[in-house]
Motif scaffolding. Structure first.
Motif, PDB file in Angstrom:
ATOM      1  N   ARG A   1      -8.198  78.605  -7.078  1.00 26.43           N
ATOM      2  CA  ARG A   1      -7.127  79.286  -7.813  1.00 26.43           C
ATOM      3  C   ARG A   1      -7.389  79.161  -9.298  1.00 26.43           C
ATOM      4  NH1 ARG A   1      -3.041  77.239 -10.453  1.00 26.43           N
ATOM      5  NH2 ARG A   1      -3.184  75.229  -9.375  1.00 26.43           N
TER       6      ARG A   1
ATOM      7  N   SER B   1      -4.534  87.256  -3.181  1.00 24.18           N
ATOM      8  CA  SER B   1      -4.007  86.541  -4.337  1.00 24.18           C
ATOM      9  C   SER B   1      -4.661  87.023  -5.620  1.00 24.18           C
ATOM     10  CB  SER B   1      -4.246  85.035  -4.192  1.00 24.18           C
ATOM     11  OG  SER B   1      -3.982  84.369  -5.414  1.00 24.18           O
TER      12      SER B   1
ATOM     13  N   GLN C   1      -2.040  79.592  -1.976  1.00 29.89           N
ATOM     14  CA  GLN C   1      -1.696  80.264  -3.238  1.00 29.89           C
ATOM     15  C   GLN C   1      -0.557  81.262  -3.023  1.00 29.89           C
ATOM     16  OE1 GLN C   1      -5.155  81.903  -5.346  1.00 29.89           O
ATOM     17  NE2 GLN C   1      -6.475  80.466  -4.283  1.00 29.89           N
TER      18      GLN C   1
ATOM     19  N   ALA D   1       0.383  74.836  -8.881  1.00 28.30           N
ATOM     20  CA  ALA D   1       0.525  76.290  -8.874  1.00 28.30           C
ATOM     21  C   ALA D   1       1.901  76.700  -9.411  1.00 28.30           C
ATOM     22  CB  ALA D   1       0.320  76.829  -7.461  1.00 28.30           C
TER      23      ALA D   1
END
Length: 415
Positions: A142, A168, A204, A231
């Motif tokens: 991520r 994502s 995510q 996140a």
């Protein structure tokens, strides 16, 4: 592992320590074969006619890696530490055995006792869903919005052939090496500087569906090592406050260094302190409470293939009581009009829909947000296609979404 059931990683490590003649490359190769055998244990055993360690390893080489019996014989003869060459009977099975007539749990490579549970969720697709869980998982990262963006991360990892993930907008996918392992991304400058975090695309998406916003009061109620905490903090742009709580202080330990590396400045750690209620001051004050509940982990079998064979029905029963408890504990923190997001890395209805049904019966002031509404609010409209059968949550899986398995339900407390 047969003699003393325990995580495969521990058994492999102990084997390496007691067999010093095997170098690091050999140990890695052996570990990879072991995991291949565990991923497809049931279907290998069916075709080999045996569930012995030898049968499983020969089957992993033959059925999973496509190695012919003659090639095994030649390869084994080249090493004094290799097993005996395949017998005539073993070679025949490796060349001609099929899965014709095999039941769904064999085709899907999961324990037989779980078949009725999988049938409840996936019906006739359960074998295909299980088979997808038996493949190797990709290496997903991520991009950390506190340190940059995905384009910057892609440039920093161009030499690893990193590419965008399909769902994502923050995700990167790095190809696995020839031995099935991921490259050592945690030694890369992009990771050391906090530009990227290792996080499956499904995880995510789960964090994004929570729609944590700058200025909010957010609680990660079962934070663990803090993957979703980081996140959430990034989506909040370090504005507002995020509280990381877990019932086990040991699980929170890695989060301190991870948060520093990621540049998170709005984090408070709420570790347990005996019988004290460390979250009492947040009662009815949180805009968002995220519950990444303890579960059986059936959605992570691609990464932990040994876990499915060690899983027992009693563990499923225990997890359900734990899930009810954390939902009740988290709900009291949600303010009027606030959001409660329930997540598991499991596909089982007993841990997902059943728990929500029981929770909403006990606390009717919480109402589900439709998958379409939740997905649009998170800027992920295509994710709505992964709504569960009941239509009140998102269900991700390797076969459905190309991610690890996750169940995500967004609920809102009536104002």
């Amino acid at each position: 592992m047969e003699a003393r059931p325990r995580p495969a990683a521990n058994a492999i490590k102990d084997w390496g320590l007691s067999h010093r003649f095997a170098g690091s490359r050999d140990r890695a190769a052996i570990a990879s074969i072991v995991y291949d055998a565990l991923r497809q244990r049931a279907s290998i055993a069916w075709r080999m006619g045996a569930d012995t360690p030898r049968a499983l390893v020969l089957g992993a080489l033959g059925f999973v890696r496509g190695m012919a019996p003659d090639a095994m014989t030649a390869s084994f003869a080249a090493s004094p530490h290799a097993p005996d060459a395949p017998t005539e009977g073993e070679a025949k099975r490796l060349l001609s055995a099929t899965l014709d007539g095999a039941p769904a749990w064999v085709l899907g490579d999961y324990p037989e006792w779980l078949d009725r549970h999988f049938a409840r969720v996936f019906g006739d697709d359960r074998a295909a869903e299980g088979a997808a869980q038996s493949e190797r998982a990709p290496l997903d990262l991520r991009a950390n919005a506190l340190k940059g963006n995905r384009d910057k991360a892609l440039r920093g990892l161009e030499h690893l052939k990193a590419a965008e993930t399909p769902l994502s907008p923050l995700g990167l996918r790095v190809p696995l090496l020839s031995d099935g392992r991921g490259p050592p991304v945690q030694s890369e400058p992009a990771f050391l500087k906090g530009l990227v975090e290792v996080q499956d695309e499904g995880s995510q998406i789960a964090a994004m569906l929570a729609t944590a916003a700058p200025g909010e009061q957010v609680v990660d109620y079962c934070a663990g090592a803090g993957g979703k905490t980081l996140a959430l903090a990034a989506s909040m742009a370090n504005k507002g406050q995020i509280y990381a709580h877990d019932s086990d202080i040991r699980r929170l330990a890695p989060l301190h260094d991870r948060a520093t590396r990621a540049g998170v400045r709005n984090l408070q750690m709420r570790a347990p302190r005996g019988d004290a209620d460390v979250m009492a001051d947040m009662e009815a004050k949180a805009d968002l409470v995220l519950v990444d509940a303890p579960c059986t982990g059936t959605g992570t079998w691609r990464r932990n293939p040994d876990a499915k064979w060690r899983m027992r029905e009693s563990a499923l029963e225990q997890r359900q009581s734990e899930q009810d408890a954390v939902l009740a504990g988290a709900a009291r923190l949600v303010k009027s009009g606030g959001r409660l997001v329930y997540i598991t890395c499991s596909a089982l209805a007993e841990e997902n829909e059943d728990r929500l049904e029981a929770f909403r019966a006990a606390q009717p002031e919480f109402e589900p947000v439709s998958p379409a509404q939740a997905a649009i609010a998170a800027g992920l409209p295509t994710v709505a296609q992964f709504a569960n059968t009941a239509g009140d949550a998102i269900l991700l899986s390797p076969r459905r979404s190309g991610t690890d398995g996750f169940f995500i339900s967004v609920m809102k407390r009536k104002a």
